[in-house]
Design a protein around this motif. Structure first.
Motif, short mmCIF file in Angstrom:
data_model
loop_
_atom_site.label_atom_id
_atom_site.label_comp_id
_atom_site.label_asym_id
_atom_site.label_seq_id
_atom_site.Cartn_x
_atom_site.Cartn_y
_atom_site.Cartn_z
N GLY A 65 -3.44 -13.82 -6.25
CA GLY A 65 -4.14 -14.62 -7.56
C GLY A 65 -5.92 -14.43 -7.37
N GLY A 66 -6.26 -13.78 -6.32
CA GLY A 66 -7.83 -13.79 -6.54
C GLY A 66 -8.04 -12.50 -6.96
N VAL A 67 -7.45 -11.32 -7.51
CA VAL A 67 -8.03 -10.29 -8.30
C VAL A 67 -8.58 -10.61 -9.62
N ALA A 68 -9.53 -9.94 -9.97
CA ALA A 68 -10.33 -10.46 -11.28
C ALA A 68 -9.45 -10.69 -12.26
N GLU A 69 -8.21 -10.06 -12.51
CA GLU A 69 -7.27 -9.99 -13.79
C GLU A 69 -6.61 -11.35 -13.78
N LEU A 70 -6.36 -11.78 -12.65
CA LEU A 70 -5.49 -12.89 -12.40
C LEU A 70 -6.08 -14.26 -11.98
N VAL A 253 6.92 4.38 -17.05
CA VAL A 253 6.56 5.72 -16.33
C VAL A 253 5.13 5.83 -16.42
N ASP A 254 4.39 6.08 -15.38
CA ASP A 254 3.00 6.07 -15.33
C ASP A 254 1.99 4.96 -15.90
N ILE A 255 2.52 3.80 -15.46
CA ILE A 255 2.05 2.64 -15.77
C ILE A 255 0.99 1.98 -14.97
N PRO A 256 -0.21 1.87 -15.56
CA PRO A 256 -1.36 1.26 -14.33
C PRO A 256 -0.99 -0.07 -14.17
N VAL A 257 -1.27 -0.49 -12.79
CA VAL A 257 -0.92 -1.86 -12.21
C VAL A 257 -2.20 -2.20 -11.38
N VAL A 258 -2.34 -3.33 -11.15
CA VAL A 258 -3.35 -4.20 -10.26
C VAL A 258 -2.72 -4.41 -8.79
N ILE A 259 -3.32 -3.73 -7.64
CA ILE A 259 -2.93 -4.03 -6.60
C ILE A 259 -3.57 -5.20 -5.82
N PRO A 260 -2.94 -5.85 -4.62
CA PRO A 260 -3.60 -6.62 -4.03
C PRO A 260 -4.95 -6.34 -3.43
N GLY A 261 -6.12 -7.38 -3.60
CA GLY A 261 -7.36 -6.78 -3.26
C GLY A 261 -8.16 -6.27 -4.41
N GLY A 262 -7.64 -6.06 -5.30
CA GLY A 262 -8.43 -5.34 -6.44
C GLY A 262 -8.04 -3.91 -6.41
N GLY A 263 -8.45 -3.24 -7.43
CA GLY A 263 -7.99 -1.82 -7.51
C GLY A 263 -6.81 -1.37 -8.23
N TYR A 264 -6.41 -0.25 -8.48
CA TYR A 264 -5.25 0.04 -9.71
C TYR A 264 -4.75 1.12 -8.97
N ARG A 265 -3.31 1.12 -9.31
CA ARG A 265 -2.39 2.31 -9.12
C ARG A 265 -1.58 2.71 -10.31
#
Length: 411
Positions: A65-70, A253-265
């Protein structure tokens, strides 16, 4: 590239697979997710609501819950299952954080990822999922989930009792479970919308040989919105399970997501598709809080795009969810429901109200008739008793007989 393949195991819940590709830059994530939002017509729905006031329960691994988006919009509930992450997989919070971002990601200023309901809140119900053998293609074993309760059932009930309007479940297992089915019914009775991924068995040997995939639960329970995955062209993703549990589809397919700690995959899987649809359900519940789950399902299915020629098939269901059209249809359905429910004091048809029927009670004629019969019967009975008494009295002594006790010798 890190590959997480979902391998189903009877008796063990597992996360649905996600393919994690190269990192996505913060400045590029909006552009990379543009096609997803356009495919689902989400921005049209955002003109009406962005999900404020709705809590979506996420039954998944833990959420960062600490990532910027959430940040500030995630509440963690009790742990619903024992911690046992898949061997060799990402950390326990990867999957849950990714799904939460697709539901309620609010961006990060001008950049950052946007979920389909960016003003909704997340109730994280941690249920750490077990992995299974890689590339499993064998038929699943007989259902071993015979316990009296299950983590999914506990999570669904907890969500329904703690204010969640939507439950998102990107997980599954072979075989139904009685406690889960009862929990689904309970949540539906309380107006909670349930969304689940149908699974990633579409490319398995069994599915290719039999033209159908094994059913996975909770997506397979009646009343749950089962979601399949499509690619950028709207075609079914090769990995997406195909069976009659598929109600609708969404990009997976090829969906951007947020990962723990911030950043995207970038990720793929029916997990992502289900999370996106859960966000759309949150938009509908935000605008129409009292809409029942069955009307949410109807709004989604009746407005889906890229629908099959026959109207339905077991790869994409009724088609790809259109958020804007579904929100509008939900309003129409609620309006019709209100019109079809007249006040209790009115009646159908024209004319005056009929007279109330006579309340049941005693009939004077019949009571009199019964009384006369009863009196006659008593008189007859009394007369019979008198006659019998007289006939059974002592007889007079015969001539020449001496009365009992009379003195004098016998002749």
């Amino acid at each position: 590239m890190l590959r997480r393949r979902r391998a189903w195991a009877a008796g063990a819940l597992a996360a649905l697979s996600l393919t994690v590709a190269t990192p996505v830059g913060a400045a590029d994530v909006r552009a990379d997710q543009r096609w997803v939002l356009e495919a689902m017509n989400v921005e049209q729905a955002w003109k009406t609501t962005k999900g404020a006031g709705v809590t979506v329960a996420l039954v998944d691994s833990t959420v960062d819950g600490g990532v910027a988006e959430l940040r500030g919009r995630v509440v963690s509930g009790p742990d619903m299952g024992s911690a046992q992450p898949a061997e060799g997989g990402p950390d326990a919070g990867w999957h849950g954080t990714a799904m939460a971002s697709l539901i309620a990601g609010a961006g990060n200023g001008a950049d950052g990822l946007l979920g389909t309901a960016p003003e909704a809140r997340i109730l994280s119900l941690p249920l750490v999922l077990r992995g299974g053998p890689e590339n499993r293609t064998a038929q699943p074993e007989a259902d071993l989930r015979t316990q009296s309760d299950s983590p999914v059932a506990r999570a669904i009930r907890y969500a329904a009792n703690h204010g969640a309007k939507v439950v998102s479940m990107s997980l599954g297992a072979y075989g139904p479970h009685k406690a889960e089915r009862e929990a689904v019914s309970y949540a539906l009775s309380r107006g909670v919308v349930l969304v689940a991924a149908v699974g990633n068995d579409g490319g398995s040997e069994h599915s290719l040989d039999n033209a159908t995939s094994f059913w996975n639960f909770p997506a397979g329970y009646s009343g749950v919105i089962g979601v399949g995955a499509v690619d950028v062209t709207g075609r079914p993703a090769p990995f997406s399970s195909d069976n009659l549990s598929v109600l609708v589809s969404a990009p997976g397919v090829d969906i951007p997501v947020v990962i723990p700690g911030g950043g995207y995959r970038s990720a793929e899987g029916t997990s992502a598709a289900a999370a996106l649809v859960a966000g759309v359900a949150a938009l509908i519940k935000a605008k129409y809080p009292d809409i029942p789950p069955q009307l949410v399902s109807r709004a989604l299915t009746s407005t889906a795009t890229s629908a099959p020629a026959a109207g339905y098939d077991d790869h994409v269901g009724f088609g790809v969810v259109d958020a804007g059209a579904a929100l509008a249809r939900a309003g129409e359905l609620m309006s019709r429901t209100a019109q079809a429910s007249p006040p209790a004091v009115q009646h159908f048809g024209a004319g005056s109200l009929s007279r109330e029927p006579t309340r049941p009670g005693p009939d004077p004629f019949r009571l009199g008739l019964y009384g006369v019969g009863l009196i006659g019967g008593l008189l007859a009975f009394g007369g019979a008793v008198v006659m019998l008494t007289r006939r059974s009295g002592p007889a007079a002594p015969a001539a020449g007989e001496r009365a009992a006790g009379q003195a004098g010798p016998w002749p």
